[in-house]
Design a protein around this motif. Structure first.
Motif, short mmCIF file in Angstrom:
data_model
loop_
_atom_site.label_atom_id
_atom_site.label_comp_id
_atom_site.label_asym_id
_atom_site.label_seq_id
_atom_site.Cartn_x
_atom_site.Cartn_y
_atom_site.Cartn_z
N VAL A 96 17.03 -19.48 -0.23
CA VAL A 96 16.44 -19.79 1.24
C VAL A 96 16.14 -18.58 1.36
CG1 VAL A 96 17.70 -19.00 3.23
CG2 VAL A 96 18.21 -21.02 1.97
N ILE A 97 16.60 -17.19 0.45
CA ILE A 97 16.29 -16.05 0.85
C ILE A 97 15.13 -15.57 0.24
CG2 ILE A 97 16.39 -13.20 0.31
CD1 ILE A 97 19.28 -14.05 -0.47
N PHE A 98 14.48 -16.23 -0.72
CA PHE A 98 13.15 -15.97 -0.92
C PHE A 98 11.88 -16.94 -0.06
CE2 PHE A 98 15.21 -15.77 -5.85
CZ PHE A 98 14.40 -14.36 -5.57
N VAL A 99 12.23 -17.81 0.72
CA VAL A 99 11.79 -18.46 1.48
C VAL A 99 11.15 -18.12 2.87
CG1 VAL A 99 11.99 -20.80 3.07
CG2 VAL A 99 12.17 -20.52 1.11
N LEU A 100 12.63 -16.84 3.44
CA LEU A 100 12.49 -16.33 4.13
C LEU A 100 11.41 -14.99 4.36
CD1 LEU A 100 16.47 -16.67 5.29
CD2 LEU A 100 14.73 -17.73 6.75
N TYR A 101 11.23 -14.83 2.54
CA TYR A 101 10.54 -13.64 2.77
C TYR A 101 9.05 -14.02 2.43
CZ TYR A 101 14.22 -9.14 2.42
OH TYR A 101 14.42 -9.20 3.00
N GLY A 102 9.01 -15.52 2.83
CA GLY A 102 7.91 -15.92 2.66
C GLY A 102 7.11 -16.40 1.20
N ALA A 103 8.30 -17.11 1.21
CA ALA A 103 7.98 -18.08 -0.50
C ALA A 103 7.83 -19.30 0.10
CB ALA A 103 9.31 -18.10 -1.62
N PRO A 104 7.02 -20.26 -0.44
CA PRO A 104 6.76 -21.24 -0.21
C PRO A 104 8.05 -22.63 0.10
CG PRO A 104 4.66 -20.44 -1.82
CD PRO A 104 5.62 -19.78 -1.56
N LEU A 105 8.10 -22.99 1.38
CA LEU A 105 9.38 -23.83 2.09
C LEU A 105 8.91 -25.25 0.86
CD1 LEU A 105 11.49 -24.08 4.10
CD2 LEU A 105 10.10 -25.45 5.02
N ILE A 106 7.82 -25.83 1.21
CA ILE A 106 7.80 -27.09 0.21
C ILE A 106 6.52 -27.43 -0.75
CG2 ILE A 106 7.32 -30.18 0.67
CD1 ILE A 106 7.76 -29.43 3.53
N GLU A 107 5.57 -26.97 -0.69
CA GLU A 107 4.90 -26.68 -1.60
C GLU A 107 5.70 -25.09 -3.05
OE1 GLU A 107 0.05 -25.46 -3.44
OE2 GLU A 107 1.35 -24.62 -0.44
N LEU A 108 5.63 -25.22 -4.37
CA LEU A 108 5.87 -24.66 -4.97
C LEU A 108 7.79 -24.32 -5.55
CD1 LEU A 108 3.33 -22.04 -5.44
CD2 LEU A 108 3.95 -23.83 -7.16
N ALA A 109 8.74 -25.53 -4.36
CA ALA A 109 9.59 -25.90 -4.13
C ALA A 109 10.77 -25.26 -5.04
CB ALA A 109 10.42 -26.63 -3.63
N LEU A 110 9.92 -25.95 -6.50
CA LEU A 110 10.91 -26.30 -7.86
C LEU A 110 10.13 -24.75 -8.54
CD1 LEU A 110 11.91 -26.85 -10.09
CD2 LEU A 110 10.00 -27.95 -11.31
N GLU A 111 9.88 -24.27 -8.48
CA GLU A 111 9.30 -22.38 -9.04
C GLU A 111 9.79 -21.78 -7.75
OE1 GLU A 111 7.18 -25.02 -8.13
OE2 GLU A 111 5.16 -24.87 -9.61
N THR A 112 10.17 -21.37 -6.73
CA THR A 112 11.33 -20.80 -5.76
C THR A 112 12.07 -20.94 -6.72
OG1 THR A 112 9.55 -20.67 -4.59
CG2 THR A 112 11.85 -20.15 -3.68
N PHE A 113 12.76 -22.56 -6.82
CA PHE A 113 14.67 -22.32 -7.04
C PHE A 113 14.69 -21.50 -8.73
CE2 PHE A 113 17.77 -25.36 -9.33
CZ PHE A 113 18.66 -24.88 -7.63
N LEU A 114 13.86 -21.87 -9.22
CA LEU A 114 13.72 -21.40 -11.02
C LEU A 114 13.83 -20.26 -11.14
CD1 LEU A 114 11.93 -24.16 -13.29
CD2 LEU A 114 14.43 -23.79 -12.61
N LEU A 115 13.47 -19.25 -10.29
CA LEU A 115 13.29 -18.28 -9.56
C LEU A 115 14.66 -17.53 -9.76
CD1 LEU A 115 12.80 -14.82 -9.91
CD2 LEU A 115 11.53 -15.76 -7.08
N ALA A 116 15.17 -18.55 -8.59
CA ALA A 116 16.67 -18.36 -8.37
C ALA A 116 17.82 -18.44 -9.13
CB ALA A 116 17.08 -19.25 -6.36
#
Length: 219
Positions: A96-116
Motif C-alpha cells: 500500500v505504501i509503494f502504491v501511495l508513493y506512485g507505484a502502479p495500482l493494477i499494472e505490475l501489481a505482482l512486481e510491487t507485491f514481491l518488492l513488499a
C-alpha cells in the motif's frame, strides 16, 4: 559487553550475506537463463525464501533472546501463526505504501507485491525472529534508547539501512537512461538488498567501535 557476543553477531550476519550470494549464483545451475535482472521476480522469490530460512535457523541455533521458561506446544503454534500474520500484514502494508508513493495500482501489481515481500524479509522477519509477534517490543527497540542488547542494536541498523536502500533505489527510475535495471521495481529491490547487506556489514563494526560507550538496560 563481551567480544565473543560481537563475534557471534558478525558470524550470523556473514551467513545472512552468504544466503543472498547463494540466491544469486546457485539457481543458475538449475534454472535456464536465470539472472537477477532477466528473471527478477524468480530471483526475488528465491532470495526471500533463502534469507528467511537462514534467519530462522540462525536464531533457533544462536537464541539471542533465549527464555528460561518452557513453552507448551500450543503456545509455540500460536506464536508461529501470529508471526505469519504479522509478516503478511507487513507485506500488504508495504504494498500500500509503494502504491501511495506512485507505484502502479493494477499494472505490475505482482512486481510491487514481491518488492513488499522482499522488504518484509529484510526487516520484519528479523524482528519476528528476535522479538516475536510483540508490537510493544518493536516500539521499544525502535524508540530512542530502547535497545537492551547488541542484537537489537543491529536490528535497528539493518532495518533502517534496508528502508534507506529501497528509497534511494527509486531515484533512477524516472531518469531516461534506458537501462534494464531501471524497470519497476528492479532498482528498488537492488537498493533494498544493498541496504540490507550494508547494514549487516556495518552494524557489527559500529557496535565493536562503540562497545565501550554502549550500555544496555534489562527488559
Amino acid at each position: 559487553m563481551k567480544d565473543t557476543d560481537i563475534k557471534r553477531l558478525l558470524y550470523v550476519h556473514l551467513l545472512c550475506i552468504f544466503s543472498i550470494i547463494l540466491s544469486i549464483f546457485i539457481p543458475s545451475f538449475f534454472l535456464e537463463n536465470f539472472s537477477v535482472l532477466e528473471t527478477h521476480l524468480t530471483w526475488l522469490c528465491i532470495c526471500s525464501v533463502s534469507v528467511t530460512a537462514v534467519n530462522l535457523v540462525l536464531y533457533l541455533v544462536v537464541k539471542p533472546n533465549a527464555s528460561s521458561k518452557r513453552s507448551s506446544l500450543s503456545y509455540k503454534v500460536t506464536r508461529f501463526l501470529k508471526c505469519c500474520i504479522y509478516f503478511l500484514m507487513s507485506c500488504f502494508a508495504f504494498h500500500v505504501i509503494f502504491v501511495l508513493y506512485g507505484a502502479p495500482l493494477i499494472e505490475l501489481a505482482l512486481e510491487t507485491f514481491l518488492l513488499a515481500v522482499t522488504l518484509s524479509t529484510f526487516t520484519t522477519v528479523p524482528c519476528l525472529c528476535l522479538l516475536g509477534p510483540n508490537f510493544k517490543a518493536w516500539l521499544r527497540v525502535f524508540s530512542r534508547n530502547g535497545v537492551t542488547s547488541i542484537w537489537e542494536n543491529s536490528l535497528q541498523i539493518t532495518t533502517v539501512s534496508s528502508f534507506l536502500g529501497t528509497w534511494l533505489g527509486a531515484f533512477p527510475i524516472p531518469l531516461d537512461w534506458g537501462r534494464p535495471w531501471q524497470e519497476w521495481p528492479i532498482s528498488c529491490t537492488l537498493g533494498a538488498t544493498f541496504g540490507y547487506v550494508a547494514g549487516l556489514v556495518t552494524s557489527p563494526l559500529w557496535i565493536y567501535w562503540n562497545r565501550k560507550k554502549l550500555t544496555y538496560k534489562n527488559n
